[in-house]
Design an enzyme around this catalytic site. Structure first.
Site, PDB file in Angstrom:
ATOM      1  N   GLY A   5       0.813  -1.209   0.000  1.00 16.86           N
ATOM      2  CA  GLY A   5       0.000   0.000   0.000  1.00 16.86           C
ATOM      3  C   GLY A   5       0.844   1.254   0.000  1.00 16.86           C
ATOM      4  CB  SER A  21       0.488   4.042  -4.507  1.00 15.78           C
ATOM      5  OG  SER A  21      -0.801   3.775  -3.991  1.00 15.78           O
ATOM      6  N   GLY A  60      -0.644   7.852   1.225  1.00 20.08           N
ATOM      7  CA  GLY A  60      -0.982   7.763   2.642  1.00 20.08           C
ATOM      8  C   GLY A  60       0.153   7.278   3.522  1.00 20.08           C
ATOM      9  CG  ASP A  94      -5.190  -6.945  -6.285  1.00 21.19           C
ATOM     10  OD1 ASP A  94      -5.424  -6.930  -5.054  1.00 21.19           O
ATOM     11  OD2 ASP A  94      -6.091  -6.946  -7.146  1.00 21.19           O
ATOM     12  CB  SER A 135      -3.562  -2.269  13.646  1.00 16.84           C
ATOM     13  OG  SER A 135      -4.859  -2.632  14.069  1.00 16.84           O
ATOM     14  CE1 TYR A 162      -9.656   0.592   8.503  1.00 16.72           C
ATOM     15  CE2 TYR A 162     -10.182   1.375  10.713  1.00 16.72           C
ATOM     16  CZ  TYR A 162      -9.285   1.243   9.671  1.00 16.72           C
ATOM     17  OH  TYR A 162      -8.021   1.763   9.794  1.00 16.72           O
ATOM     18  CB  SER A 163     -13.996  -1.896  14.325  1.00 15.97           C
ATOM     19  OG  SER A 163     -14.147  -0.492  14.334  1.00 15.97           O
ATOM     20  CB  ALA A 164     -14.653  -6.822  12.451  1.00 19.81           C
ATOM     21  CB  SER A 165     -10.835  -5.774   8.831  1.00 25.00           C
ATOM     22  OG  SER A 165     -10.576  -4.384   8.841  1.00 25.00           O
ATOM     23  CE  LYS A 166      -6.689  -1.555   9.251  1.00 29.64           C
ATOM     24  NZ  LYS A 166      -5.393  -1.707   8.599  1.00 29.64           N
TER      25      LYS A 166
END
Length: 165
Positions: A10, A12, A14, A49, A127, A141-145
């Site tokens: 990631g 590219s 931010g 990807d 995270s 989003y919270s669950a994935s982190k």
């Protein structure tokens, strides 16, 4: 001493972009993985990807064949979606979990054997406080982190005997 090799997913834009630039400034040879090229000229961009295992394997194979080592892996690629859980379509939350959690798993699996052979390395997961303090309307989003944090903790215990942090 051998040149230190870092891979940032990631990269590219931010956080990933800034981390890649910082590592480059610290004299790491940095490979920035993303679907779009990085505008940073001190980072070698590699298409990847993280949601496609064939893409992940190809990117890591290229780097490992070229360098023979990986000192640092920064798993940063991710997305955020917002909305009430009740109305979030399955393709949207599946994509978020796949990218934010399984994308990192795919990348980690490519470097563990290399790091074990070189008796060390570092794996860092980007995270979020949302993993600890879940956010309304960003439940997936919270669950994935949170899942990423649990994976990181368990992985750290597994890899400690091999000098991998």
């Amino acid at each position: 001493m051998k040149e230190k090799i870092a891979i940032v997913t990631g990269a590219s834009k931010g956080i990933g972009f800034e981390v890649a630039k910082m590592l480059s400034a610290e004299n790491y040879k940095v490979y920035g993985l993303s679907r779009t090229p990085s505008p940073c000229d001190t980072v070698e961009w590699v298409f990847c990807d993280v949601m496609r295992i064939d893409s992940v394997k190809q990117a890591f194979q290229k780097i490992i064949e070229e360098c023979g080592r990986v000192d640092v892996l920064i798993c940063n690629a991710g997305i955020g979606i917002s909305g009430a859980s009740e109305f979030t379509p399955e393709p949207d939350y599946s994509r978020q979990m796949d990218l934010n959690l399984l994308g990192s798993v795919r990348c980690v699996q490519q470097v563990i054997s290399v790091m074990r052979e070189q008796s060390g390395g570092k794996i860092v997961f980007i995270s979020s406080l949302a993993a600890i303090f879940p956010l309304p309307f960003q439940s997936f989003y919270s669950a994935s982190k949170a899942a990423l944090n649990a994976f990181s903790d368990a992985l750290g215990i597994e890899l400690k005997p091999f000098g991998i942090e």
